[in-house]
Write an enzyme that holds these catalytic residues in place. Structure first.
Site, mmCIF file in Angstrom:
data_model
loop_
_atom_site.group_PDB
_atom_site.id
_atom_site.type_symbol
_atom_site.label_atom_id
_atom_site.label_comp_id
_atom_site.label_asym_id
_atom_site.label_seq_id
_atom_site.Cartn_x
_atom_site.Cartn_y
_atom_site.Cartn_z
ATOM 1 N N CYS A 324 0.865 -1.173 0.000
ATOM 2 C CA CYS A 324 0.000 0.000 0.000
ATOM 3 C C CYS A 324 0.905 1.228 0.000
ATOM 4 O O CYS A 324 1.859 1.278 -0.782
ATOM 5 C CB CYS A 324 -0.970 -0.035 1.180
ATOM 6 S SG CYS A 324 -0.196 -0.324 2.790
ATOM 7 N N GLY A 327 2.864 0.421 3.931
ATOM 8 C CA GLY A 327 3.031 -1.019 4.069
ATOM 9 C C GLY A 327 2.810 -1.530 5.479
ATOM 10 O O GLY A 327 3.320 -2.599 5.822
ATOM 11 N N TRP A 328 2.026 -0.808 6.299
ATOM 12 C CA TRP A 328 1.826 -1.295 7.667
ATOM 13 C C TRP A 328 0.366 -1.305 8.095
ATOM 14 O O TRP A 328 0.059 -1.503 9.267
ATOM 15 C CB TRP A 328 2.666 -0.513 8.662
ATOM 16 C CG TRP A 328 2.555 0.989 8.650
ATOM 17 C CD1 TRP A 328 1.472 1.748 8.328
ATOM 18 C CD2 TRP A 328 3.592 1.905 9.008
ATOM 19 N NE1 TRP A 328 1.765 3.075 8.450
ATOM 20 C CE2 TRP A 328 3.057 3.209 8.873
ATOM 21 C CE3 TRP A 328 4.913 1.763 9.444
ATOM 22 C CZ2 TRP A 328 3.799 4.360 9.146
ATOM 23 C CZ3 TRP A 328 5.644 2.909 9.718
ATOM 24 C CH2 TRP A 328 5.093 4.187 9.564
ATOM 25 N N ASP A 329 -0.584 -1.111 7.169
ATOM 26 C CA ASP A 329 -2.015 -1.232 7.479
ATOM 27 C C ASP A 329 -2.696 -2.205 6.513
ATOM 28 O O ASP A 329 -2.997 -3.335 6.864
ATOM 29 C CB ASP A 329 -2.700 0.140 7.428
ATOM 30 C CG ASP A 329 -2.263 1.053 8.561
ATOM 31 O OD1 ASP A 329 -2.376 0.637 9.726
ATOM 32 O OD2 ASP A 329 -1.812 2.182 8.289
ATOM 33 N N ARG A 376 -3.745 3.521 15.998
ATOM 34 C CA ARG A 376 -4.978 3.181 15.288
ATOM 35 C C ARG A 376 -6.148 3.018 16.259
ATOM 36 O O ARG A 376 -7.273 3.439 15.980
ATOM 37 C CB ARG A 376 -4.787 1.893 14.474
ATOM 38 C CG ARG A 376 -3.679 1.980 13.414
ATOM 39 C CD ARG A 376 -3.960 3.066 12.390
ATOM 40 N NE ARG A 376 -2.962 3.087 11.334
ATOM 41 C CZ ARG A 376 -2.052 4.040 11.181
ATOM 42 N NH1 ARG A 376 -1.997 5.051 12.030
ATOM 43 N NH2 ARG A 376 -1.192 4.001 10.189
#
Length: 588
Positions: A324, A327-329, A376
């Site tokens: 994405c 690169g961490w969700d 988050r």
């Protein structure tokens, strides 16, 4: 006489999970929810997690380590990055077929050279080994703003580790020096990135961004392969599969964790990446891709997962990269779903139990690769919870990568269950769902064929090529099918006021085959009565059950509008009691 509950005293569950393993997962989630992982700041608890991950990988694979001991390669990648070489359980014949030709010293060098090419230094990293092919993850390509900004200068001049969570300094795009040097610098850094992709035999690149380039304060802070002006990535098969970012999952949480009927608004100004898929993939999946903007979150995630599974089964030797922006969700969401789906088929991590594969994917795919769960959670962007609760939507054999043969090397056997246990699990999972608010009565679970071995199934992988010993050359320009943003006049399909309508419409095209749709709980799994589920379904439901128990005893669900009878809280509390855990946090 009433049957005994699967949640009887003693911590018994359908999967036979021990209380100790449940507590390990709860401890992991508890730490994860309070701690942001950084490779240069590691506590003894994090060291124990790293050690446990290596032990779990070692059960099935021969592996080497890409060293990142103090975050010198990437500050929010694991300190010991696992490179899977081959399955240690393979017989010699299969080992010769799939054993890696990659030299770890050369790989380490390529990683060090290529890290600047991608946003926040999050380079292309192999994380799953499937039939000798590497499934990789990364961030998107870095834009000139990052390359010439603070992060770029740290890379170029100091050679030291960087804290890449900081934003790059703005550099005027019309600066002649920037213009003149841009092409040469991109040739260099993206050339290293391409060498790494080729060394890992990656051919397919799936880009989950809804933008062509990430723009912040008018500055292009990232780019992507699909808009590389010099077409450096033309020899790869590029797929643009836009998927909502983590912000969208606040809407999921605000709707009492109900993904059914939740449709992304594709008409926002920043959304400019069309859905673009090679024609040969669109022809075999029995999916109407032209309707992607009307899909709710469930159907969109299901169809994208089907696509990724189809890709890794459609070529004899080529790997896949999923990314994405950072690169961490979104990236760990699909990496985790891929790992769990393939595990449920007995295709990867064959010797791991449900609690062990759950621990591995949470610890490695999410925590050690830098997902910012505390941040988050504070914003209500619960993409992490969505991932594991979503397992109920992929239990069907239609998501299986294994066809027409009994799964091999399966550690988790149907004989571990009794029909009584499974029936009780399914009736318990429905719970008192009819008491939930009718505002969230949009369950559209699709389990066609999941527990009926005679059901007609659409073969996801029909027409995939026969295995060949020769290496296929990458196609430089495969036929593509592209769908762009719809006309604003057609906005009704993606407007929140019409979510229920679009959900009903999309659901009407799916064959139920007698599946019972009852209630509205985000935790409920629709069933067709008391029939023995498939092995795949039993495995995934066991993983989901363990996750819900651990999550409820640590983080809990934070409903924006509590349901009339507290049914969601009650169901989660049942999961927690079933594995001997008691919720320390109230679920509110």
């Amino acid at each position: 006489m009433m049957a005994a509950s699967p949640f009887a005293a003693g911590g018994f569950t359908v999967s036979g999970l021990s209380v100790r393993k449940s507590e390990q997962i709860a401890d992991l989630i508890d730490l994860f929810s309070k701690t942001q992982y950084r490779a240069k700041e590691v506590s003894p608890r994090v060291e124990a997690i790293e050690k446990r991950c290596l032990e779990l990988f070692d059960r099935d694979y021969k592996y080497s380590i890409i060293s990142n001991s103090s975050g010198e390669v990437c500050g929010h990648y694991p300190r010991q990055i696992v490179f899977l070489e081959y399955e240690s359980t393979e017989v010699d014949r299969d080992r010769d077929r799939f054993e890696s030709t990659v030299q770890i010293s050369k790989l380490q060098d390529l990683v060090s050279r290529s890290k600047m090419a991608r946003c926040r230094g999050r380079f292309v990293c192999p994380v799953i080994l499937y039939n000798g092919k590497h499934i990789c993850r990364s961030a998107t390509l870095a834009g000139w703003g990052e390359l010439y900004g603070r992060t770029g200068y740290n890379y170029i001049f100091s050679g030291g580790s960087d804290d890449t969570c900081t934003e790059p300094e703005e550099v005027p795009e019309d600066d002649p020096a920037v213009r003149n040097g841009e092409s040469q610098l991109f040739d260099k850094v993206r050339g290293h990135d391409i060498k790494l992709l080729r060394y890992l035999s990656v051919r397919y690149i799936c880009d989950l961004m809804v933008e062509n380039k990430k723009v912040k304060f008018g500055l292009n802070v990232t780019s992507s392969e699909k808009v590389d002006k010099a077409q450096r990535y033309a020899d790869f098969t590029l797929l643009s599969v836009p998927y909502p970012g983590c912000e969208f999952f606040k809407d999921y949480k605000d709707r009492d964790y109900t993904a059914e009927g939740l449709v992304f608004n594709w008409n926002q100004d920043f959304v400019d990446a069309p859905l673009t898929i090679p024609a040969r993939f669109t022809q075999n999946l029995n999916i109407d891709w032209t309707r992607y903007q009307s899909w709710d979150l469930v159907e969109q995630t299901q169809n994208y997962l089907k696509l990724l599974l189809h890709i890794i089964n459609s070529d004899d030797d080529s790997g896949l990269l999923v990314h994405c922006i950072s690169g961490w969700d979104r990236t760990p969401l699909f990496v985790s779903l891929l790992r769990l789906s393939l595990w449920a088929d007995g295709a990867v991590h064959a010797n791991l139990e449900p609690a062990e594969i759950l621990y591995l994917t949470i610890a490695y795919d999410w925590f050690l690769f830098g997902h910012m769960l505390p941040d988050r959670l504070s914003k209500g962007e619960e993409i992490f919870f969505f991932c594991f609760n979503f397992l109920k939507h992929i239990v069907s054999e239609k998501f299986s990568a294994v066809r027409k043969q009994r799964r091999k090397n399966s550690h988790f056997k149907e004989s571990d269950f009794t029909v009584e246990d499974l029936c009780q699990l399914r009736s318990r999972d429905r719970g008192s769902i009819t008491s939930l608010s009718s505002d969230f009565s949009l369950i559209t679970e699709e389990l066609a064929g999941a527990s009926c071995p005679n059901a007609d199934l659409v073969d996801l992988f029909s027409g995939h090529p026969q295995a060949s010993s020769g290496r296929r050359a990458p196609a430089s320009s495969p036929p593509m099918v592209s769908w762009c943003k719809q006309n604003p006049l057609d906005e009704t399909l993606s407007h929140p006021a019409n979510e229920a309508k679009s959900s009903s419409s999309s659901s009407s095209n799916q064959s139920d085959h007698g599946v019972t749709r009852s209630g509205s709980s985000p935790l409920a799994v629709p069933t067709r009565g008391c029939s023995l589920p498939s092995e795949r379904q039993a495995r995934l439901e066991a993983v989901r059950e363990i996750f819900l128990a651990a999550y409820s005893s640590t983080v809990g669900l934070r409903s924006s509008a509590p349901s009339p009878s507290g049914a969601i809280s009650g169901l989660l509390e049942q999961f927690a009691r079933g594995v001997g855990l008691r919720g320390s946090n109230a679920i509110v």
